[in-house]
Write an enzyme that holds these catalytic residues in place. Structure first.
Site, PDB file in Angstrom:
ATOM      1  N   HIS A 203      14.792  -9.612 -18.446  1.00 43.39           N
ATOM      2  CA  HIS A 203      13.521 -10.333 -18.323  1.00 43.39           C
ATOM      3  C   HIS A 203      13.712 -11.749 -17.800  1.00 43.39           C
ATOM      4  O   HIS A 203      12.889 -12.263 -17.058  1.00 43.39           O
ATOM      5  CB  HIS A 203      12.789 -10.344 -19.665  1.00 43.39           C
ATOM      6  CG  HIS A 203      12.196  -9.011 -19.988  1.00 43.39           C
ATOM      7  ND1 HIS A 203      11.653  -8.704 -21.195  1.00 43.39           N
ATOM      8  CD2 HIS A 203      12.072  -7.892 -19.240  1.00 43.39           C
ATOM      9  CE1 HIS A 203      11.217  -7.455 -21.193  1.00 43.39           C
ATOM     10  NE2 HIS A 203      11.469  -6.949 -20.013  1.00 43.39           N
ATOM     11  N   CYS A 513       5.847   0.477 -12.582  1.00 41.53           N
ATOM     12  CA  CYS A 513       6.226  -0.906 -12.886  1.00 41.53           C
ATOM     13  C   CYS A 513       7.742  -1.039 -12.776  1.00 41.53           C
ATOM     14  O   CYS A 513       8.429  -0.096 -12.416  1.00 41.53           O
ATOM     15  CB  CYS A 513       5.859  -1.273 -14.318  1.00 41.53           C
ATOM     16  SG  CYS A 513       4.174  -1.005 -14.735  1.00 41.53           S
TER      17      CYS A 513
END
Ligand code: PEP
Ligand code: MG
Length: 603
Positions: A203, A513
């Site tokens: 992330h 995604c």
């Protein structure tokens, strides 16, 4: 026996230009002064304080010291540890309560005018260095205990802090970087990032790419090689790092990258739909990180929010945010998305992110109590989140997406929690909306039961980062296996085919995604496999849009058929590469060719 190099040997590199190899995870070249960031649980660095703040800082340290002592007692007594484990915690308490430790830390705060975190680091580093110098292995290893105590103190200091200040253009060096640290440091100040570990789909690096911050990872013993104030150059194209670069190196790397980096196609605002040459619409949705990028994404043609990772709120609030705070955040996000809907994913956290350091931890967090498993095991926080989502959905288009779903039971349980919370809010006279329920499809278990899942779901999001990780059994955050993280592995393509076919058959909306959806080279394959909605970061939109508008769906079906026939990842990669270069080289720039080969598909 292999001899490891000592700190002083590593530091003797200091002063001389030293070239190190790393892996690029966010494009761009950065040169600047290093700021080292320490801590795994809680990240911190040196912050100067004023003379009149010293007393308060010392008081803050004392409170943290008491909290750390309480925590150690709690861990030592309440958990079922063996007597040898109890002895370890006793030893940790003895280290913590050694009065000279606190005296030294307090005097470091007062003498150097520094934050408590940095004072703890300075003093404990000194202890650690002394232990590490002891020839006897048994005693030498005590340094790990000091590290542990230092970590307890740092965690306890996690409360109110001085706002982080770093000089503009700094390059941060850390073992591993947390997304919250990047968010806290702010994009404007960060020149670049270099870390010991992490991966393309971590992330933190997703965020770095979103914020256009060059980044590399995989530099071994980084924090022993560099210190705050050193000069460093990092090349986010090929992953090279230069410590103490010569001026000539800086100018030659900058010049070579300027020519290699052809500018992205001009960002042109878009109003209508985005279609292939033969008229198939492919919707671009935005991953929501910060409002400013969403506005930009919208101008560039993104419609709605394909993914909001709600754990970003957990990072921002340094713990679970309350119901009111969540309602406010979700309303804002849903308002941005409007009629195009916001897909808000419930907390995708792992156990280690929510418990104290010494408490129980999963050995393999990715395979442990993560995502929906954790939410269902600790329903108090999950129910708060569901109540917030129900209230935020009043007159707003919201999809509640559950992460890491592995079986239909989990979906049914979430559905009944939604119903229960809905009813109890209504009974209290509180208005609720009717969000749709969706799931992240990212585990092989979900792929193979997709038809059953689709019976119970209103929409799905295919999380390609985790789908690759779990299908191939390759840790997405571990650079030692990064060369095995191959998004075009035949098994990944088959998984995507199964899911996209099933969703199309059932008429359930599916958004792809993860990093594949925003990488231009994968677009023709995803479109050929049936993807009609892709969610990505703002920086990918212009390139992806250009690719969609320049290819024909019919051609992508041919490509799909060819890659699905391949039996090895080498074959799929080279088949895709030559198909793409033969027909569409005009749509891809040099940088995307690099992105295609590495690091997502490291060669
Ligand atoms: C994914 O797994 O692809 C995804 C979109 O979610 P995350 O990267 O947050 O795990
Ligand atoms: Mg995921």
């Amino acid at each position: 026996m292999k001899r490891t190099r000592s700190d002083s040997e590593l530091r003797s590199e200091k002063g001389l230009e030293t070239r190190l190899n790393a892996r690029p995870v966010s494009r761009g070249v950065a040169v600047g002064k290093v700021v080292t960031i320490h801590g795994d649980n809680k990240q911190f660095y040196r912050t100067p304080i004023r003379l009149d703040q010293v007393e308060r800082e010392v008081a803050r340290y004392r409170t943290a010291h008491k909290a750390a002592a309480r925590q150690l007692t709690k861990v030592g007594t309440t958990l079922e540890y063996s007597s040898s484990s109890a002895a370890i915690f006793d030893m940790h308490r003895a280290i913590l309560e050694d009065s000279t430790l606190s005296e030294k830390i307090e005097s470091a705060i007062a003498r150097n005018h520094i934050n408590a975190e940095w004072a703890v680091k300075l003093v404990t580093d000194e202890y650690i260095a002394k232990y590490r110098a002891i020839p006897d292995e048994h005693f030498r290893d005590r340094y790990i205990d000091v590290e542990d105590v230092a970590d307890q103190l740092q965690t306890a200091l996690g409360g109110k802090r001085h706002p982080i200040r770093i000089p503009r253009g700094s390059i941060i060096a850390a073992k591993e970087l947390r997304p919250s640290t990047i968010a806290e440091l702010g994009s404007g100040h960060l020149g670049g990032i270099v870390t010991e570990s992490g991966g393309w789909t971590s992330h933190s690096f997703i965020l770095a790419r979103e914020l256009d911050i060059p980044a590399v990872t995989g530099v071994r013993k980084l924090l022993r090689r560099v210190k705050t104030g050193d000069t460093i150059l990092l090349d986010g194209y090929d992953g090279t790092v230069f410590l103490n670069p010569e001026d000539t190196t800086i100018s030659s790397i900058k010049a070579s990258r300027r020519s290699a980096h052809r500018p992205a196609p001009k960002d042109v605002p878009v109003n209508g739909s985005i279609n292939t040459l033969d008229g198939r619409e492919v919707k671009i949705r935005a991953n929501f990180d910060i409002a400013a990028s969403f506005h930009q994404a919208k101008k560039l043609g993104a419609r709605g929010i394909g993914l909001f990772r709600s754990e970003y709120l957990f990072n921002r609030f340094k713990g679970f945010p309350g119901e009111a705070e969540q309602i406010k955040a979700y309303r804002e996000i849903a308002d941005y998305a409007g009629a195009d809907r916001a897909r808000i994913r419930t907390f995708d956290l792992s156990l280690s992110q929510i418990v104290e350091r010494s408490a129980r931890r999963d050995k393999n967090p990715a395979l442990g109590l993560r995502g929906i498993r954790l939410s269902l095991a600790h329903q108090k926080h999950f129910r708060t989140q569901i109540r917030a989502l129900l209230q935020a959905s009043v007159e707003r288009e919201v999809d509640v997406i559950i992460p890491m779903v592995s079986c239909v039971d989990e979906v049914r349980t979430v559905r009944s929690i939604l119903n229960e919370e809905c009813e109890s809010l209504r009974n209290r006279g509180i208005a609720v909306g009717a969000p749709r329920l969706g799931a992240m499809i990212e585990l092989p278990a979900a792929v193979f039961t997709i038809e059953v899942l689709l019976e119970e779901l209103d929409c799905i999001c295919i999380g390609t980062n985790d789908l690759v990780q779990y299908t191939l059994g390759v840790d997405r955050d571990n650079e030692t296996v990064a060369n095995l993280f191959r998004s075009l592995h035949p098994s990944v393509l088959k998984a995507l085919k199964i899911v996209l076919d099933a969703a199309a058959k059932k008429g359930v909306p599916a958004v792809v995604c993860g990093e594949m959806a925003g990488s231009a080279f994968y677009i023709p394959i995803l479109v050929g496999l049936g993807a009609t909605e892709l969610s990505m970061n703002v920086n990918s939109i212009t390139r992806v849009r250009r690719v969609i508008a320049g290819i024909a769906y019919e051609e992508t079906r041919q490509l799909r058929n060819r890659v699905l026939e391949c039996s090895t990842v080498e074959e799929t990669e080279s088949t895709a590469r030559s198909f793409i270069t033969d027909r569409w080289s005009h749509l891809f720039d040099g940088e995307q060719l690099v992105a295609f080969k590495s690091p997502v598909i490291a060669s």
